[in-house]
Write an enzyme that holds these catalytic residues in place. Structure first.
Site, PDB file in Angstrom:
ATOM      1  N   GLU A   1       1.083   0.688 -17.603  1.00 32.16           N
ATOM      2  CA  GLU A   1       1.726  -0.588 -17.129  1.00 32.16           C
ATOM      3  C   GLU A   1       1.209  -1.656 -17.626  1.00 32.16           C
ATOM      4  O   GLU A   1       2.184  -2.694 -18.132  1.00 32.16           O
ATOM      5  CB  GLU A   1       1.001  -0.873 -15.495  1.00 32.16           C
ATOM      6  N   HIS A   2      -0.162  -1.851 -17.981  1.00 34.34           N
ATOM      7  CA  HIS A   2      -0.576  -3.158 -18.877  1.00 34.34           C
ATOM      8  C   HIS A   2      -0.823  -2.534 -20.239  1.00 34.34           C
ATOM      9  O   HIS A   2      -1.959  -1.698 -20.195  1.00 34.34           O
ATOM     10  CB  HIS A   2      -1.495  -3.953 -18.313  1.00 34.34           C
TER      11      HIS A   2
ATOM     12  N   GLU B   1      41.615  17.732 -16.294  1.00 32.00           N
ATOM     13  CA  GLU B   1      40.689  17.788 -15.280  1.00 32.00           C
ATOM     14  C   GLU B   1      41.198  18.206 -14.066  1.00 32.00           C
ATOM     15  O   GLU B   1      40.465  18.505 -13.062  1.00 32.00           O
ATOM     16  CB  GLU B   1      40.026  16.470 -15.142  1.00 32.00           C
TER      17      GLU B   1
ATOM     18  N   ASN C   1       0.630  -1.190  -0.006  1.00 33.10           N
ATOM     19  CA  ASN C   1      -0.176   0.028   0.007  1.00 33.10           C
ATOM     20  C   ASN C   1       0.761   1.184   0.083  1.00 33.10           C
ATOM     21  O   ASN C   1       2.052   1.154  -0.327  1.00 33.10           O
ATOM     22  CB  ASN C   1      -0.894  -0.130   1.260  1.00 33.10           C
TER      23      ASN C   1
END
Length: 425
Positions: free
Chosen positions: A321-322, A409, A208
């Site tokens: 999702e689907h 660098e 949940n």
């Protein structure tokens, strides 16, 4: 469900429940996590009593409980579970990545070593239903990856144990470390450990809102699979689609919970009207019609587009999702779909086929995250280490270029780590 007509080029604004908790919910989750870290098992017992109304006498499922589950599960159900496990395992075996190495003529060896995670914790939701499929979809890819230590958490029922189907599925998979825990407190226990619960390296599985917020909170201390929102389905259909099939598939996701999303996208107004009527008819006899009805009212829609091409554009905007493609030639459209967690082709590829049985994983990106995320897979349970073995010849040949980049660098110590070796050659 409302029918919404879209003009050519009109963008879709789909209401979704979202993944963000309120300040109060986030504060509650953070308090639970800190309390579990400080008080361990006692916090787990207290929170289970407070939130679930269950007084735990033992946090762990016993062997007797596992044995008893087999006596209370119907044999056809057990046979279906076993076949689903076999199908899911066969699919995920195809995903296994192998270590590889290559040797250059100068003796340099480069490669990638693939190793499994040490320990994984799987969250299996309880509450409104039992979800043995969640166990299968999370445990099987971990096992295929080679994870040796797999534990499981799932909230206890009022009877002090878990549903027989859940326990039997875990036993079939060889998962015997099972904790009767749910909610944010279960996530905290897996992340940080208690006197009883062993900490893990990664937590997977749906739950949940509080479970999702807890997973987000512990991420960084442990890995997680994803922050999954409520279930979603989008059906892309033309006038040839069977409205009864489409309605049934929309309801199959709407019954998950009140925040689920169910959407039809079609260039056919006639189909949309038929699906609207069929959905109402089928909903009336569903055992979970209150849940499904609220989901359809809040997050359901029947989009009618100006063309099939626009319908595909809408699908890619939604990144569901689907996705079911219920058209006359579904394969012809597959290459035009850019964003979807799982794609079901044709009238007989109903979404529940993938949820339970076909083999691909049903843990999928939600809330539009299919734009950049993928289904749960074997890759989620392995680590990849880069292997570098430079020979003396290789360093002599390439050392100057390496020092040039290091000094560009401003990292002089990097350059000197190469120079000191070049001076010895």
């Amino acid at each position: 469900m409302k029918i919404i007509e879209l003009k050519e080029g009109e963008a879709v604004s789909l209401k979704r429940s979202g993944l963000h908790g309120s300040e109060a919910e986030i504060a509650t989750v953070n308090t639970i996590i800190e309390t579990v870290k400080k008080e361990g098992d006692q916090a787990l017992v207290d929170y289970t009593q407070q939130f679930d109304g269950v007084e735990l006498t033992d946090l762990c499922v016993t062997k007797a409980e596992l044995d008893n589950a087999y006596r209370h599960i119907d044999q056809p159900v057990l046979a279906a579970i076993r076949q689903a496990i076999a199908n899911v395992r066969a699919f995920h075996e195809q995903q296994k990545a192998k270590s590889w190495f290559q040797t250059a003529p100068d003796g340099t060896i480069l490669g990638q070593r693939v190793t499994p995670l040490d320990a994984v914790g799987v969250y299996v939701p309880g509450g409104k239903a039992a979800y043995p499929s969640s166990i299968i979809m999370n445990v099987v890819p971990a096992q295929v990856a080679g994870v040796k230590d797999i534990s499981m958490v799932s909230p206890s029922g009022k009877n002090g144990t878990l549903p027989p189907a859940v326990l039997a599925t875990a036993a079939e998979l060889g998962v015997h470390t099972i904790y009767k825990l749910g909610g944010a407190q279960a996530v905290a226990a897996l992340a940080y450990g208690t006197e009883t619960v062993r900490p893990v390296d990664k937590i997977t599985g749906p739950g949940n809102k509080y479970v999702a917020l807890a997973k987000r909170a512990v991420f960084g201390d442990v890995a997680i699979d994803m922050i999954a929102g409520p279930s979603e389905i989008c059906v892309l259909a033309d006038e040839k689609a069977n409205p009864a099939y489409v309605a049934a598939d929309l309801l199959s996701q709407a019954e998950h919970d009140e925040d689920a999303t169910a959407v039809l996208v079609t260039p056919s107004r006639k189909l949309a009207e038929a699906v609207q009527q069929e959905t109402a008819r089928q909903l009336a006899t569903l055992p979970r019609k209150e849940i499904a009805g609220r989901a359809l009212e809040q997050f359901g829609a029947l989009y009618v587009t100006a063309s099939l091409a626009q319908a595909i554009e809408v699908v890619n905007q939604l990144a569901p999702e689907h996705l079911e493609i219920a058209t006359e030639e579904p394969l012809a459209l597959l290459g035009r779909v850019k964003h979807a967690g799982a794609i079901f082709l044709g009238s007989y590829s109903a979404e529940p086929v993938g949820d339970y049985f076909a083999g691909p994983n049903h843990v999928l990106p939600t809330n539009g995250t299919a734009r950049f995320a993928s289904p749960l897979s074997v890759d989620d349970f392995v680590k990849k280490s880069s292997i570098i073995s430079y020979s003396k010849t290789a360093l002599a040949e390439n050392g100057k270029a390496i020092t040039e980049l290091a000094r560009l660098e401003g990292l002089e110590a990097h350059a000197r780590a190469i120079d000191i070796r070049l001076e010895d050659m």
